[in-house]
Design a protein around this motif. Sequence first.
Motif, PDB file in Angstrom:
ATOM      1  N   ASP A  30       0.423  -1.017  -0.224  1.00  0.00           N
ATOM      2  CA  ASP A  30       0.200   0.351  -0.110  1.00  0.00           C
ATOM      3  C   ASP A  30       0.873   1.165  -0.384  1.00  0.00           C
ATOM      4  N   TYR A  31       1.842   1.251   0.498  1.00  0.00           N
ATOM      5  CA  TYR A  31       2.840   2.245   0.549  1.00  0.00           C
ATOM      6  C   TYR A  31       3.916   2.535  -0.665  1.00  0.00           C
ATOM      7  N   TYR A  32       3.629   2.051  -1.637  1.00  0.00           N
ATOM      8  CA  TYR A  32       4.702   1.960  -2.894  1.00  0.00           C
ATOM      9  C   TYR A  32       3.285   1.967  -4.053  1.00  0.00           C
ATOM     10  N   ALA A  33       4.717   2.881  -5.299  1.00  0.00           N
ATOM     11  CA  ALA A  33       3.936   2.651  -6.504  1.00  0.00           C
ATOM     12  C   ALA A  33       4.129   1.348  -6.564  1.00  0.00           C
ATOM     13  N   ILE A  34       3.992   0.460  -8.053  1.00  0.00           N
ATOM     14  CA  ILE A  34       4.623  -0.406  -8.341  1.00  0.00           C
ATOM     15  C   ILE A  34       3.674   0.043 -10.095  1.00  0.00           C
ATOM     16  N   GLY A  35       5.194  -0.747 -10.479  1.00  0.00           N
ATOM     17  CA  GLY A  35       5.439  -0.883 -11.786  1.00  0.00           C
ATOM     18  C   GLY A  35       5.312  -2.980 -11.990  1.00  0.00           C
ATOM     19  N   TRP A  36       5.575  -3.207 -13.734  1.00  0.00           N
ATOM     20  CA  TRP A  36       5.357  -3.592 -14.552  1.00  0.00           C
ATOM     21  C   TRP A  36       6.325  -3.382 -15.361  1.00  0.00           C
ATOM     22  N   PHE A  37       7.686  -4.305 -15.363  1.00  0.00           N
ATOM     23  CA  PHE A  37       8.484  -3.557 -16.320  1.00  0.00           C
ATOM     24  C   PHE A  37       8.938  -5.495 -17.663  1.00  0.00           C
ATOM     25  N   ARG A  38       9.064  -5.568 -18.405  1.00  0.00           N
ATOM     26  CA  ARG A  38       9.824  -6.566 -19.212  1.00  0.00           C
ATOM     27  C   ARG A  38      11.288  -6.241 -19.985  1.00  0.00           C
ATOM     28  N   GLN A  39      11.831  -6.800 -20.441  1.00  0.00           N
ATOM     29  CA  GLN A  39      12.505  -7.484 -21.292  1.00  0.00           C
ATOM     30  C   GLN A  39      13.096  -8.857 -22.103  1.00  0.00           C
ATOM     31  N   ALA A  40      13.015  -8.080 -23.215  1.00  0.00           N
ATOM     32  CA  ALA A  40      13.449  -9.395 -23.834  1.00  0.00           C
ATOM     33  C   ALA A  40      14.455  -9.405 -24.981  1.00  0.00           C
ATOM     34  N   PRO A  41      14.740 -10.534 -24.860  1.00  0.00           N
ATOM     35  CA  PRO A  41      16.382 -11.366 -24.921  1.00  0.00           C
ATOM     36  C   PRO A  41      17.090  -9.571 -26.272  1.00  0.00           C
ATOM     37  N   GLY A  42      18.324  -9.318 -26.036  1.00  0.00           N
ATOM     38  CA  GLY A  42      19.180  -8.654 -26.637  1.00  0.00           C
ATOM     39  C   GLY A  42      18.079  -6.742 -26.318  1.00  0.00           C
TER      40      GLY A  42
END
Length: 127
Positions: A30-42
């Motif tokens: 509750d006390y944090y902003a949350i993000g989803w990130f991604r990393q594709a090969p290369g």
Amino acid sequence: QLQLVESGGGLVQPGGSLRLSCAASGFTLDYYAIGWFRQAPGKEREGVACISRSGGSTNYADSVKGRFTISRDSAQNTVYLQMNSLKPEDTAIYYCAAKGAAPLFFSLCTLNDYNYWGQGTQVAVSS
């Protein structure tokens, strides 16, 4: 110890759906902003979807708008990423991250703002 654990990844056909979960232990999301990130090969890691502490503000990468939805459940201390109409280009390792000391409505997906990271979950979209 603050930990974020992602789950829900897997192999899915194009057009399919997955729901990723980001569960926290050792602290309250509750006390944090949350993000989803991604990393594709290369490729470099990129922001996918982010949500403010309040849940009232969200941001999405243009490539996922209309297909992905980020949400948070305080009772479960978990943040979700619902991914629909998946495409092969969505294939990547998906990470959730938390930003401490975030303003209530902060929801930018700026990589360097996020202090705590999970280990990632693999998403593969292929026929």
